[in-house]
Motif scaffolding. Structure first.
Motif, PDB file in Angstrom:
ATOM      1  N   LEU B 296      26.107  67.228  22.669  1.00 23.50           N
ATOM      2  CA  LEU B 296      26.274  67.530  24.226  1.00 23.50           C
ATOM      3  C   LEU B 296      27.356  67.141  24.929  1.00 23.50           C
ATOM      4  CD1 LEU B 296      22.582  67.997  25.094  1.00 23.50           C
ATOM      5  CD2 LEU B 296      24.302  69.856  24.786  1.00 23.50           C
ATOM      6  N   SER B 297      27.443  65.650  24.772  1.00 24.51           N
ATOM      7  CA  SER B 297      28.548  65.022  25.249  1.00 24.51           C
ATOM      8  C   SER B 297      30.079  65.673  24.743  1.00 24.51           C
ATOM      9  CB  SER B 297      28.676  63.651  24.720  1.00 24.51           C
ATOM     10  OG  SER B 297      27.258  63.113  24.673  1.00 24.51           O
ATOM     11  N   LEU B 298      30.285  65.811  23.788  1.00 27.33           N
ATOM     12  CA  LEU B 298      31.518  66.531  23.115  1.00 27.33           C
ATOM     13  C   LEU B 298      31.440  67.931  24.181  1.00 27.33           C
ATOM     14  CD1 LEU B 298      31.605  65.639  19.465  1.00 27.33           C
ATOM     15  CD2 LEU B 298      33.098  65.064  21.382  1.00 27.33           C
ATOM     16  N   TYR B 299      30.464  68.581  24.045  1.00 26.88           N
ATOM     17  CA  TYR B 299      30.505  69.943  24.693  1.00 26.88           C
ATOM     18  C   TYR B 299      30.745  69.810  26.246  1.00 26.88           C
ATOM     19  CZ  TYR B 299      29.299  74.770  25.862  1.00 26.88           C
ATOM     20  OH  TYR B 299      29.256  76.241  26.138  1.00 26.88           O
ATOM     21  N   ALA B 300      30.191  68.749  27.040  1.00 30.32           N
ATOM     22  CA  ALA B 300      30.728  68.563  28.206  1.00 30.32           C
ATOM     23  C   ALA B 300      32.050  68.459  28.321  1.00 30.32           C
ATOM     24  CB  ALA B 300      29.873  67.329  28.855  1.00 30.32           C
ATOM     25  N   VAL B 301      32.714  67.686  27.348  1.00 29.75           N
ATOM     26  CA  VAL B 301      34.463  67.396  27.506  1.00 29.75           C
ATOM     27  C   VAL B 301      34.858  68.637  27.131  1.00 29.75           C
ATOM     28  CG1 VAL B 301      36.028  66.351  26.147  1.00 29.75           C
ATOM     29  CG2 VAL B 301      34.089  65.080  26.427  1.00 29.75           C
ATOM     30  N   TYR B 302      34.639  69.563  26.402  1.00 28.69           N
ATOM     31  CA  TYR B 302      34.908  71.020  25.763  1.00 28.69           C
ATOM     32  C   TYR B 302      35.090  71.592  27.173  1.00 28.69           C
ATOM     33  CZ  TYR B 302      34.731  75.516  24.097  1.00 28.69           C
ATOM     34  OH  TYR B 302      35.040  76.936  24.213  1.00 28.69           O
ATOM     35  N   GLN B 303      33.751  71.728  27.974  1.00 23.80           N
ATOM     36  CA  GLN B 303      33.669  72.750  29.099  1.00 23.80           C
ATOM     37  C   GLN B 303      34.702  72.221  30.209  1.00 23.80           C
ATOM     38  OE1 GLN B 303      32.583  75.254  30.151  1.00 23.80           O
ATOM     39  NE2 GLN B 303      31.328  76.030  28.382  1.00 23.80           N
ATOM     40  N   TRP B 304      34.800  70.744  30.324  1.00 26.54           N
ATOM     41  CA  TRP B 304      35.757  70.210  31.034  1.00 26.54           C
ATOM     42  C   TRP B 304      37.116  70.750  30.940  1.00 26.54           C
ATOM     43  CZ3 TRP B 304      39.195  66.080  30.658  1.00 26.54           C
ATOM     44  CH2 TRP B 304      39.833  65.672  31.957  1.00 26.54           C
ATOM     45  N   LEU B 305      37.582  70.456  29.945  1.00 26.38           N
ATOM     46  CA  LEU B 305      39.270  70.718  29.354  1.00 26.38           C
ATOM     47  C   LEU B 305      39.029  72.404  29.738  1.00 26.38           C
ATOM     48  CD1 LEU B 305      39.418  68.963  26.106  1.00 26.38           C
ATOM     49  CD2 LEU B 305      40.809  68.617  28.132  1.00 26.38           C
ATOM     50  N   ARG B 306      38.172  73.067  29.482  1.00 25.97           N
ATOM     51  CA  ARG B 306      38.329  74.430  29.533  1.00 25.97           C
ATOM     52  C   ARG B 306      38.469  74.911  31.119  1.00 25.97           C
ATOM     53  NH1 ARG B 306      35.191  79.044  27.046  1.00 25.97           N
ATOM     54  NH2 ARG B 306      34.442  79.286  28.916  1.00 25.97           N
ATOM     55  N   GLU B 307      37.668  74.157  31.879  1.00 25.36           N
ATOM     56  CA  GLU B 307      37.942  74.519  33.271  1.00 25.36           C
ATOM     57  C   GLU B 307      39.060  73.846  33.885  1.00 25.36           C
ATOM     58  OE1 GLU B 307      34.218  73.052  35.237  1.00 25.36           O
ATOM     59  OE2 GLU B 307      33.108  74.534  33.943  1.00 25.36           O
ATOM     60  N   LYS B 308      39.430  72.816  33.168  1.00 25.76           N
ATOM     61  CA  LYS B 308      40.899  72.200  33.940  1.00 25.76           C
ATOM     62  C   LYS B 308      41.954  73.395  33.545  1.00 25.76           C
ATOM     63  CE  LYS B 308      43.134  68.473  32.631  1.00 25.76           C
ATOM     64  NZ  LYS B 308      43.591  67.326  31.837  1.00 25.76           N
ATOM     65  N   ASN B 309      41.680  74.020  32.397  1.00 22.91           N
ATOM     66  CA  ASN B 309      42.693  74.782  31.848  1.00 22.91           C
ATOM     67  C   ASN B 309      42.839  76.035  32.377  1.00 22.91           C
ATOM     68  OD1 ASN B 309      44.624  75.463  30.015  1.00 22.91           O
ATOM     69  ND2 ASN B 309      43.340  76.023  28.567  1.00 22.91           N
ATOM     70  N   ALA B 310      41.735  76.538  32.992  1.00 23.39           N
ATOM     71  CA  ALA B 310      41.825  77.942  33.719  1.00 23.39           C
ATOM     72  C   ALA B 310      42.376  77.843  35.050  1.00 23.39           C
ATOM     73  CB  ALA B 310      40.096  78.300  33.961  1.00 23.39           C
TER      74      ALA B 310
END
Ligand SMILES: Nc1ncnc2c1ncn2[C@@H]1O[C@H](COP(=O)(O)OP(=O)(O)OP(=O)(O)O)[C@@H](O)[C@H]1O
Ligand SMILES: [Mg+2]
Lengths: 371, 310
Positions: B296-310
């Protein structure tokens, strides 16, 4: 001194010739605009100069060096895209510093130069921002700073003002012109706005379907266009067709339009250009009488659509919006006969239709203006 | 515990769907202004069966497992004893560590193979691009089991590669590609490659060509354009996809079981042993909680990166 020269340059995309046998030259330190309708090859022309695309044939010179096949990175040309193309992941400072870092400049000198460029475009306070945090006009100025910071031999601007609103456009337009004068840098700007071209440049290159339609100073190209296309593209135009007869153009209906005497043979078929602002509309005593069919209030001027007896319609822009004529009123039209320009090329043929005569005429004209 | 729940959800679901129909019928009769507020209710009722299903079948069992990890199986009293046992035993930690390390290796391998592959695909003419991406995507269509056994045919001691090497005289005895970490690495990389290649390809296609052209006119070399303009622009997607690959690798079961030949136990295989062989439900619960927190922690990082990217 010549700075950029095209010699019979063609760029073909398959069967389409985006640039078709173009020969022009641009003088050092001058401001040239490339004007033309959408798809006429303006961007292609800039890309050829910048080295982003290679010509299919022909030769391009920069100063006394041939650059036809020199890679873009070695041309030392500053380019501003219509979309600005700022690096989104870099700060404003890093964007402007990019061309200097590429050249391996030391930190102190680099910082000084970037600061200077940002001051020139009045953006010193924003150096740490990212491009998406700037307004369109500010991004445009960053792109400009980045294109001039490395002191390029030429500055190329591809519709730099197109994305700005009207007021900002006029502001930035003046800024660009001022900057160009201050730096004395040879500048080529693409636009499809004839007003922009006329107001900014020393020289206008008019493109149509990949071919050069006319090259000349703004007032020359506006008042003495060589073709109908040029006359039409640069502003509103009344075309008077008929045969030349003793200082008059006589229309097939027998209406006589005074024009300056020329050495054209009597009875020759000609086409005269009369700009709307050269027509005066008075009560009486003019050359021709007509009836006002439409009145458009433009602020500084009023535009009248006037119908002559023959049914031919002329457009007249009359200064002084007070005391205007009303629709249906009879008016008498007059003009200075010297203001009627007889088109050297009396044909309404669309250019670049492969007609050999057109090609010949055009290359001849271009070489006269260019060298 | 989950089974009765899922049985029950059948009739409940159909009832709520019927109710949603009634509401929908009413909604069409009311004026447009009120309909907007009803939409929310409609949506809620339509989603209710799905919601119940997820809560009953997924969420409650997970919470239940979490509860097991901190309670005494006999008395039901809360205790941290299972966690202490878990930390005291080096075996569990070693297996978890090995899983992490292998997942890192898999992630590195997919990046090293996937980034150039995606980059190469963007440079191809459009028709070839479709072919290459098609080949990458077809691996999704083949069952993971079939694909895993296919590697045995290729890498086994009597497999294609070993026979070829022996025929060519490069080696005299077959090389052991399989039943070790290398075999698992190959198999997992194969399965996970599309998860990296497809998003990266899309991100690379999105990079504005004009940025690269303008960099060129500013005097940058190809090397510099790639590393200072192109690569940074694709980096957020690369990072996000890499995290996704890493998360997915943590839970691999079939590939390590088959290609590792049971000699390289990873977390998922260990859970299998704990539950099906030793019936150590509490320890299994502890391991799954640890794994879930990490994921879940890694997934939070993943989501954060995706949003930053969008
Ligand atoms: N990469 C390309 N491939 C194929 N055709 C192209 C390419 N680039 C330009 N063209 C074509 O060349 C012609 C001239 O394009 P160009 O972009 O130079 O026009 P333009 O004068 O800049 O137009 P606009 O004012 O719309 O920007 C167009 O017909 C265009 O479709
Ligand atoms: Mg263009």
């Amino acid at each position: 001194m010549t700075n950029v020269r095209f010699t019979h340059v063609t760029k073909a995309y398959g069967p389409l010739r985006a640039i078709d046998d173009v020969s022009i030259s641009v003088k050092s330190g001058e401001f040239t605009t490339v004007l033309g309708p959408s798809g006429s090859g303006k961007t292609t022309m800039l890309s050829l100069i910048a080295g982003i695309t290679r010509p299919t044939s022909g030769r391009i010179d920069l100063g006394d060096r041939e650059i036809t096949f020199v890679p873009a990175a070695e041309r030392n040309i500053g380019l501003v895209f219509q979309s600005y193309a700022l690096f989104p992941h870099m700060s404003i400072f890093d964007n402007v510093a990019f061309p200097l870092r590429v050249r391996g400049m030391g930190a102190a000198e680099l910082s000084r130069r970037v600061g200077e460029a940002l001051r020139l475009v009045r953006l010193e306070g924003l150096r740490q921002r990212k491009p998406h945090q700037l307004s369109g006009g500010q991004q445009q100025r960053v792109a400009l700073a980045r294109a001039i910071v490395f002191e390029p031999a030429i500055l190329l601007l591809d519709e730099p003002l197109a994305a700005l609103d009207r007021k900002l456009r006029e502001e930035v337009r003046l800024e660009i012109r001022e900057l160009q004068r201050k730096l004395g840098i040879t500048t080529i700007m693409v636009t499809h706005d004839q007003e922009e071209a006329l107001s900014l440049s020393d020289q206008v290159v008019l493109l149509s379907k990949g071919r050069v339609e006319q090259v000349g100073a703004p007032d020359e190209i506006y008042h003495r266009p060589s073709t109908r296309f040029a006359a039409d593209f640069l502003g509103m135009a009344n075309f008077i067709e008929g045969s030349y007869h003793e200082g008059h153009i006589v229309s097939p209906d027998g209406e006589r339009f005074p024009c300056a005497p020329t050495n054209i043979a009597h009875g020759a078929r000609v086409c005269g250009l009369l700009r709307p602002e050269d027509i005066r509309a008075g009560g009486e005593g003019g050359h021709l009488a007509g009836i006002v069919r439409d009145v458009v209030f433009l602020g500084e001027t009023v535009r009248y659509l006037i119908e002559l007896k023959s049914g031919r319609r002329l457009t007249a822009n009359v200064a002084g919006a007070r005391g205007r004529h009303v629709a249906g009123a009879g008016v008498s039209l007059s003009w200075d006969p010297k203001r009627v320009w007889i088109l050297p090329d009396n044909s309404d043929r669309i250019p670049a239709d492969g007609n050999a005569a057109v090609t010949e005429r055009r290359t001849e004209k271009v070489s006269v203006v260019g060298r | 515990m989950t089974l009765p729940g899922s049985y029950e959800s059948g009739p409940v679901a159909s009832q709520t769907v019927a109710a949603a129909h009634d509401v929908a019928a009413e909604a069409t009769a009311v004026p447009a202004r009120r309909r907007a507020s009803l939409r929310q209710w409609e949506l809620f009722f339509l989603l209710l069966p799905m919601l119940l299903l997820i809560v009953l079948i997924f969420d409650l069992p997970i919470l239940n497992a979490a509860y097991w990890s901190i309670s005494d199986p006999k008395t039901g009293a809360l205790t941290l004893g299972h966690f202490r046992d878990f930390l005291d035993s080096t075996a569990y930690l070693r297996i978890i560590w090995r899983t992490f390390f292998l997942s890192l290796e898999v992630t590195a391998a997919t990046i090293l193979l996937g980034y150039p592959l995606a980059y190469w695909a963007t440079k191809l003419p459009p028709r070839w691009r479709i072919v290459v991406l098609g080949l990458v995507v077809t691996t999704f269509w083949v069952s993971i089991l079939v694909r895993t056994y296919a590697w045995i045919v290729i890498l086994g001691s009597a497999g294609l590669i070993n026979r070829l090497l022996m025929w060519a005289g490069v080696v005299s005895r077959p090389i052991e590609f399989l039943y070790n970490e290398f075999g698992i690495l190959v198999g997992m990389t194969n399965v996970l490659l599309p998860f990296l290649v497809l998003p990266l390809f899309a991100a690379m296609m999105r990079v504005d060509m004009r940025l690269l052209q303008v960099a060129e006119t500013l005097g940058a070399s190809r090397f510099r354009i790639f590393w200072q303009v192109f690569f940074p622009l694709t980096l957020p997607t690369l990072a996000a996809s890499a995290i996704l690959v890493f998360i997915l690798s943590l839970g691999f079961y079939i590939t390590p079981a088959v290609l590792g030949g049971g000699r390289v136990p990873l977390v998922a295989n260990m859970m299998d042993l704990l539950i099906n062989r030793f019936a150590r439900w509490e320890t299994a619960a502890v391991v799954s909680v640890v794994l879930m927190v990490v994921t879940l922690s890694l997934y939070a990082v993943y989501q954060w990166l995706r949003e930053k990217n969008a």
